[in-house]
Enzyme design. Structure first.
Site, PDB file in Angstrom:
ATOM      1  N   HIS A  85       0.831  -1.214   0.000  1.00  0.00           N
ATOM      2  CA  HIS A  85       0.000   0.000   0.000  1.00  0.00           C
ATOM      3  C   HIS A  85       0.869   1.269   0.000  1.00  0.00           C
ATOM      4  O   HIS A  85       1.989   1.233  -0.479  1.00  0.00           O
ATOM      5  CB  HIS A  85      -0.998  -0.053   1.161  1.00  0.00           C
ATOM      6  CG  HIS A  85      -1.782  -1.326   1.171  1.00  0.00           C
ATOM      7  ND1 HIS A  85      -2.868  -1.557   0.358  1.00  0.00           N
ATOM      8  CD2 HIS A  85      -1.581  -2.491   1.864  1.00  0.00           C
ATOM      9  CE1 HIS A  85      -3.329  -2.798   0.552  1.00  0.00           C
ATOM     10  NE2 HIS A  85      -2.562  -3.386   1.455  1.00  0.00           N
ATOM     11  N   GLU A  89      -2.228   0.362   7.708  1.00  0.00           N
ATOM     12  CA  GLU A  89      -1.332  -0.710   7.249  1.00  0.00           C
ATOM     13  C   GLU A  89      -0.098  -0.155   6.547  1.00  0.00           C
ATOM     14  O   GLU A  89       1.023  -0.631   6.749  1.00  0.00           O
ATOM     15  CB  GLU A  89      -2.085  -1.647   6.309  1.00  0.00           C
ATOM     16  CG  GLU A  89      -1.232  -2.777   5.758  1.00  0.00           C
ATOM     17  CD  GLU A  89      -1.981  -3.706   4.819  1.00  0.00           C
ATOM     18  OE1 GLU A  89      -1.367  -4.686   4.351  1.00  0.00           O
ATOM     19  OE2 GLU A  89      -3.173  -3.454   4.547  1.00  0.00           O
ATOM     20  N   HIS A  98       2.981  -7.123   4.364  1.00  0.00           N
ATOM     21  CA  HIS A  98       1.600  -6.663   4.551  1.00  0.00           C
ATOM     22  C   HIS A  98       1.139  -6.881   5.995  1.00  0.00           C
ATOM     23  O   HIS A  98       1.797  -7.571   6.780  1.00  0.00           O
ATOM     24  CB  HIS A  98       0.655  -7.410   3.607  1.00  0.00           C
ATOM     25  CG  HIS A  98       0.687  -6.887   2.196  1.00  0.00           C
ATOM     26  ND1 HIS A  98      -0.279  -6.055   1.691  1.00  0.00           N
ATOM     27  CD2 HIS A  98       1.592  -7.064   1.204  1.00  0.00           C
ATOM     28  CE1 HIS A  98       0.013  -5.744   0.443  1.00  0.00           C
ATOM     29  NE2 HIS A  98       1.158  -6.347   0.123  1.00  0.00           N
ATOM     30  N   GLU A 100       1.946 -11.680   5.871  1.00  0.00           N
ATOM     31  CA  GLU A 100       0.866 -10.947   6.552  1.00  0.00           C
ATOM     32  C   GLU A 100       1.180 -10.978   8.045  1.00  0.00           C
ATOM     33  O   GLU A 100       0.988 -11.981   8.722  1.00  0.00           O
ATOM     34  CB  GLU A 100      -0.489 -11.594   6.278  1.00  0.00           C
ATOM     35  CG  GLU A 100      -0.961 -11.479   4.831  1.00  0.00           C
ATOM     36  CD  GLU A 100      -1.664 -10.149   4.532  1.00  0.00           C
ATOM     37  OE1 GLU A 100      -1.639  -9.244   5.402  1.00  0.00           O
ATOM     38  OE2 GLU A 100      -2.235 -10.018   3.435  1.00  0.00           O
TER      39      GLU A 100
END
Length: 269
Positions: free
Chosen positions: A9, A23, A78, A144
């Site tokens: 992102h 995030e 992430h 993640e």
């Protein structure tokens, strides 16, 4: 070894949000620390980041850049989101790969190293048809690192020490998977005796200083009020840590500023 490091992102895309966190900020913090560890501690590694600040970049730009550069490995960082009860760490490789592929072998190693240090529940090693995993020409992994929507995981994300641990776990895994050699360690320098103090505000009023201590405590940062004389006047300084290592002091300073204390600074004594 050429590592393409991709903090998820950024810019106009905040990614998942929760508990006062975006995030994009957490992924960038982990990636910057990871780059620093790899470049400082290991020989013959070149790290290219998809972004090193809060900028917008498309998925196709990320994969195309890694391919054009000829990266040996693509690592996307992430943070997860889901129901408030969901928690833990998981990582993904492309769904079209076999369990005996070079990528799967890298996943085995990196997953194990990250889980040793990240204080998160193990959700396992998985496969998915994510763009950056599918379109990259080299082995690629997407990790993640906890759920921003979960109380436990989000509390860890707010700690600079946790960011350091997660980055270190990824670094250990990459070093092991690609046989990186550590740089020779320089002989220790004599202790200068300098103490780096993190000052989270300086006030003429003790009441204002006490309020700042309460503000920091609410953010999970311990501090206390100390007095000092400046030009004959008594000032009340809020001290949020003292370190013999400047890097550790700067990590704490960043943590304090992230808590909204913009007038924080370091004092070397």
């Amino acid at each position: 070894m050429k590592l393409y490091l991709d903090p998820g992102h950024g810019g106009k895309d905040p990614g998942a949000q929760g508990h006062g966190l975006d995030e994009k900020d957490v992924t960038l913090a982990i990636a910057l620390k990871l780059r620093s560890i790899l470049q400082n501690d290991y020989e013959n590694i070149d790290v290219k980041m998809s972004r090193s600040s809060d900028t917008t970049k498309s998925l196709s730009q990320r994969s195309s850049e890694a391919n054009a550069w000829g990266a040996d490995f693509f690592l996307a960082i992430h943070i997860n989101s889901g129901p408030s009860t969901a928690l833990g760490y998981e990582d993904f490789i492309y769904s079209g790969l076999s369990d005996t592929s070079k990528t799967a072998q890298c996943q085995d190693i990196i997953h194990a190293e990250v889980m040793k240090v990240n204080q998160l529940k193990d959700r396992g090693q998985k496969k998915a048809n994510f763009h950056v995993l599918r379109e990259s020409n080299m082995p690629a992994l997407l990790s993640e690192n906890g759920f921003i929507s979960n109380d436990h995981d989000a509390a860890l994300m707010k700690q600079s020490s946790w960011i350091q641990k997660v980055a270190k776990g990824h670094a250990n895994g990459i070093a092991k998977a690609f046989g990186l050699k550590r740089k020779p360690i320089d002989p220790p320098k004599p202790d200068s005796g300098t103490l780096f103090k993190v000052i989270a505000g300086s006030f003429k009023s003790k009441e204002n200083a006490d309020e700042r201590v309460d503000q920091l405590k609410a953010k999970g940062i311990e501090s206390f009020v100390d007095t000092t004389k400046i030009a004959g006047e008594t000032w009340y300084r809020v001290q949020a840590g003292a370190f013999s290592n400047r890097e550790n002091a700067e990590d704490r300073l960043a943590e304090v500023k992230k808590a909204g204390i913009n007038d924080a600074f370091l004092v070397a004594e």
